[in-house]
Scaffold this motif. Structure first.
Motif, short mmCIF file in Angstrom:
data_model
loop_
_atom_site.label_atom_id
_atom_site.label_comp_id
_atom_site.label_asym_id
_atom_site.label_seq_id
_atom_site.Cartn_x
_atom_site.Cartn_y
_atom_site.Cartn_z
N TYR A 1 20.82 45.95 14.60
CA TYR A 1 20.55 45.47 16.06
C TYR A 1 19.44 45.82 16.56
O TYR A 1 18.72 46.90 16.57
CB TYR A 1 21.84 45.94 16.74
CG TYR A 1 21.92 45.28 18.08
CD1 TYR A 1 22.40 44.12 18.42
CD2 TYR A 1 21.80 46.02 19.37
CE1 TYR A 1 22.74 43.37 19.56
CE2 TYR A 1 21.93 45.40 20.57
CZ TYR A 1 22.33 44.02 20.70
OH TYR A 1 22.44 43.65 21.80
N GLU A 2 18.70 44.56 17.03
CA GLU A 2 17.41 44.70 17.88
C GLU A 2 16.23 45.11 16.96
O GLU A 2 14.93 45.37 17.50
CB GLU A 2 17.54 45.74 19.01
CG GLU A 2 18.28 45.07 20.24
CD GLU A 2 17.65 43.53 20.58
OE1 GLU A 2 16.48 43.31 20.76
OE2 GLU A 2 18.47 42.56 20.50
N THR B 1 20.13 33.00 21.36
CA THR B 1 20.84 33.90 20.44
C THR B 1 21.46 33.01 19.53
O THR B 1 22.66 32.45 19.89
CB THR B 1 21.67 35.14 20.82
OG1 THR B 1 21.14 35.88 21.82
CG2 THR B 1 22.36 35.84 19.84
N HIS C 1 17.85 37.01 17.85
CA HIS C 1 17.84 36.96 19.20
C HIS C 1 16.26 36.64 19.28
O HIS C 1 15.18 37.39 18.69
CB HIS C 1 18.03 38.41 19.82
CG HIS C 1 17.73 38.39 21.63
ND1 HIS C 1 16.98 39.33 22.00
CD2 HIS C 1 17.74 37.53 22.32
CE1 HIS C 1 16.54 38.90 23.10
NE2 HIS C 1 17.25 38.02 23.40
N HIS D 1 19.97 40.48 15.51
CA HIS D 1 21.26 40.68 16.45
C HIS D 1 22.56 40.83 15.63
O HIS D 1 23.48 40.80 16.26
CB HIS D 1 21.18 39.61 17.26
CG HIS D 1 20.97 40.06 18.79
ND1 HIS D 1 21.92 39.88 19.74
CD2 HIS D 1 20.14 40.90 19.26
CE1 HIS D 1 21.41 40.21 20.95
NE2 HIS D 1 20.29 40.93 20.61
N ASP E 1 15.07 33.11 26.40
CA ASP E 1 15.48 33.66 25.28
C ASP E 1 16.83 32.90 24.90
O ASP E 1 17.59 32.21 25.50
CB ASP E 1 15.57 34.97 25.22
CG ASP E 1 16.91 35.65 26.19
OD1 ASP E 1 17.32 34.91 27.14
OD2 ASP E 1 17.18 36.86 26.03
N GLY F 1 21.23 45.67 24.43
CA GLY F 1 19.77 44.78 24.24
C GLY F 1 18.45 45.46 24.87
O GLY F 1 17.38 44.95 24.34
#
Length: 334
Positions: free
Chosen positions: A252-253, A204, A209, A248, A202, A135
């Motif tokens: 990713y990210e 998910t 996310h 996510h 936060d 992350g």
């Protein structure tokens, strides 16, 4: 009838020895020395104790509780240190491209110099290794021993980018960059936060996310079709609430534009909602945000993300949520 049982019998004759051998040879800790690596932890994007854009680099400095670190030795993971992290802090620097491929991590060398701000004594003087975290991605940092109840002044030095350049990139990142700041630790070792972006929480869900943060009110500008920037009215006694929505599951990210973000604020019999517009920040990039005025006391804030009705390629059709996802957090206004 006999021919019908040949395949099951052969299958059993082959699989039983293989299964037994696998059980005998299986070593659950092979390749890892020490405890198992931790799972992903909650994180934020582009947020730290301090951030700046300097020398065509975006720099993000942060101090957090010590992290369990592993080094790769001859293809195996070994735990760094003796595992005692109580008196240590994890100090990190993110170095990102702010010129060509915005937001991409840059290959550099990073040096930390940290002094006791009251005495002037140097407590840390070290080159910091590169590392990767779930992350957080590629960054520079390490665990350092820092006494509590103290005020620290820091200086980071970032080298020129350590890479050959193609035509068009040969004129950037040619000189070292230095950047300074300070932070405090209270008697319990907690970092006393500066007046910057602070995470609230936060979650998910549905391949997303979603992180909610806040800071002091900020001036926002609306850009007209003619290219004119017009400052918006700043609500009195307001705070700035910002939401990051990142992929996510597929990429990713990566941040996701195009969502509809609603914050619902509840306190006793009071309830109201605010739809957050898309906003660009010079330090933490694309996000959704708005200045909101809240009365003192404890509030419940529900973040709802919906409206990702964008076209999808094959392979991305079912990964991201097709409906709304939400999470609720407590928020105290002094």
């Amino acid at each position: 009838m006999r021919t019908k049982i040949v395949f099951p019998v052969v299958f059993m004759l082959v699989m039983v020895p293989v299964s037994v051998a696998a059980l005998l040879l299986y070593q659950p800790d092979q390749g890892v020395s020490g405890a198992a690596p931790p799972t992903a932890v909650p994180h934020s994007h582009g947020v730290g104790l301090a951030s700046t854009v300097k020398g065509d680099m975006q720099l993000i400095f942060n101090v957090s509780p010590a992290a369990q670190l592993y080094q790769v030795v001859e293809g195996k993971l070994e735990l760094c240190g003796d595992g005692s992290l109580d008196a240590m802090k994890h100090i990190t620097l993110d170095v990102k491209d702010a010129r060509l491929s915005l937001g991409e991590r840059l290959p550099v060398r990073v040096h930390f110099s940290i002094q006791d701000a009251d005495s002037g004594d140097t407590v840390i003087e070290a080159d910091t290794p590169a590392m990767v975290a779930a992350g957080h991605g590629y960054h520079f940092g390490d665990n350092f021993m820092l006494p509590n109840d103290a005020h620290y002044a820091w200086t980071v030095t970032v080298s020129p980018v350590q890479a050959l350049r193609q035509e068009g990139a040969q004129s950037f990142w040619l000189e070292p960059i230095t950047w300074e700041g300070s932070f405090r630790l209270d008697a319990q070792g907690n970092v006393i936060k500066a007046a910057g972006v602070q995470p609230i929480g936060d979650f998910t869900k549905g391949g997303l996310h979603v992180s909610l943060s806040h800071q002091a009110a900020v001036q926002l500008y609306e850009v007209t079709e003619s290219g004119e920037s017009i400052p918006q009215d700043l609500p009195p006694n307001s705070r700035y609430f910002l939401v990051d929505v990142t992929d996510h599951i597929l990429n990713y990210e990566e941040k996701l534009p195009g969502a509809t973000i609603t914050l619902t604020f509840q306190q006793a019999d009071t309830e109201f909602s605010t739809v957050l517009p898309a906003v660009i920040s010079p330090t933490y990039g694309f996000h959704y945000g708005a200045n909101v005025t809240l009365s003192p006391g404890m509030w419940q804030i529900t973040v709802t993300v919906e409206g990702l009705d964008i076209l999808r390629h094959a392979g991305a059709a079912v990964g991201l949520t097709r409906g709304a996802v939400s999470g609720t957090f407590e928020y105290m206004v002094e």
